[in-house]
Design a protein around this motif. Structure first.
Motif, PDB file in Angstrom:
ATOM      1  N   LYS A   1       0.843  -1.189   0.000  1.00 54.54           N
ATOM      2  CA  LYS A   1       0.000   0.000   0.000  1.00 54.54           C
ATOM      3  C   LYS A   1       0.874   1.232   0.000  1.00 54.54           C
ATOM      4  O   LYS A   1       1.829   1.331   0.742  1.00 54.54           O
TER       5      LYS A   1
ATOM      6  N   THR B   1       0.949   5.124   0.831  1.00 56.68           N
ATOM      7  CA  THR B   1       0.200   6.057   1.667  1.00 56.68           C
ATOM      8  C   THR B   1      -0.497   7.103   0.808  1.00 56.68           C
ATOM      9  O   THR B   1       0.120   7.718  -0.058  1.00 56.68           O
TER      10      THR B   1
ATOM     11  N   TYR C   1      -2.897   6.540  -1.331  1.00 53.64           N
ATOM     12  CA  TYR C   1      -3.438   5.978  -2.563  1.00 53.64           C
ATOM     13  C   TYR C   1      -4.194   4.695  -2.280  1.00 53.64           C
ATOM     14  O   TYR C   1      -3.816   3.921  -1.410  1.00 53.64           O
ATOM     15  N   ARG C   2      -5.229   4.478  -3.036  1.00 55.56           N
ATOM     16  CA  ARG C   2      -5.982   3.224  -2.921  1.00 55.56           C
ATOM     17  C   ARG C   2      -5.377   2.199  -3.881  1.00 55.56           C
ATOM     18  O   ARG C   2      -4.643   2.562  -4.792  1.00 55.56           O
ATOM     19  N   GLN C   3      -5.696   0.947  -3.665  1.00 58.13           N
ATOM     20  CA  GLN C   3      -5.219  -0.112  -4.562  1.00 58.13           C
ATOM     21  C   GLN C   3      -6.013  -0.028  -5.861  1.00 58.13           C
ATOM     22  O   GLN C   3      -7.243   0.047  -5.844  1.00 58.13           O
TER      23      GLN C   3
ATOM     24  N   GLN D   1      -7.054   8.751  -7.871  1.00 59.01           N
ATOM     25  CA  GLN D   1      -7.903   9.335  -6.832  1.00 59.01           C
ATOM     26  C   GLN D   1      -7.217   9.350  -5.461  1.00 59.01           C
ATOM     27  O   GLN D   1      -7.714   8.760  -4.501  1.00 59.01           O
TER      28      GLN D   1
ATOM     29  N   THR E   1      -5.945  10.343  -1.778  1.00 62.12           N
ATOM     30  CA  THR E   1      -6.719  10.870  -0.652  1.00 62.12           C
ATOM     31  C   THR E   1      -5.974  11.980   0.083  1.00 62.12           C
ATOM     32  O   THR E   1      -6.497  12.537   1.046  1.00 62.12           O
TER      33      THR E   1
END
Length: 71
Positions: A4, A6, A8-10, A67, A69
């Motif tokens: 992962k 930090t 960011y989404r998968q 996208q 965060t």
């Protein structure tokens, strides 16, 4: 599973493919900019402005897919 990052989404497979396509187009555009920079008689100020705007656009496309965060 991939690590992962930090903020960011998968990404799913389709999103990862889009990211790779954006990155590939970036390479193509970078090569065009280099060609323009090596061409005499062009207004290099505008070539530089165009390069910056292309980088900004590619970054925006990347962020649209990823996208993030965080800022």
């Amino acid at each position: 599973m991939q690590p992962k990052i930090t903020g960011y989404r998968q990404l799913n497979e389709a999103e990862a493919a889009l990211m790779n396509e954006i990155k590939a187009r970036g390479v193509e555009l970078g090569e065009l900019v280099q060609k323009l920079r090596g061409t005499e008689g062009l207004d290099q100020r505008w070539v530089s402005i165009g390069a910056t705007d292309l980088q900004t656009g590619l970054m925006a496309l990347t962020r649209g897919v990823a996208q993030p965060t965080t800022f």
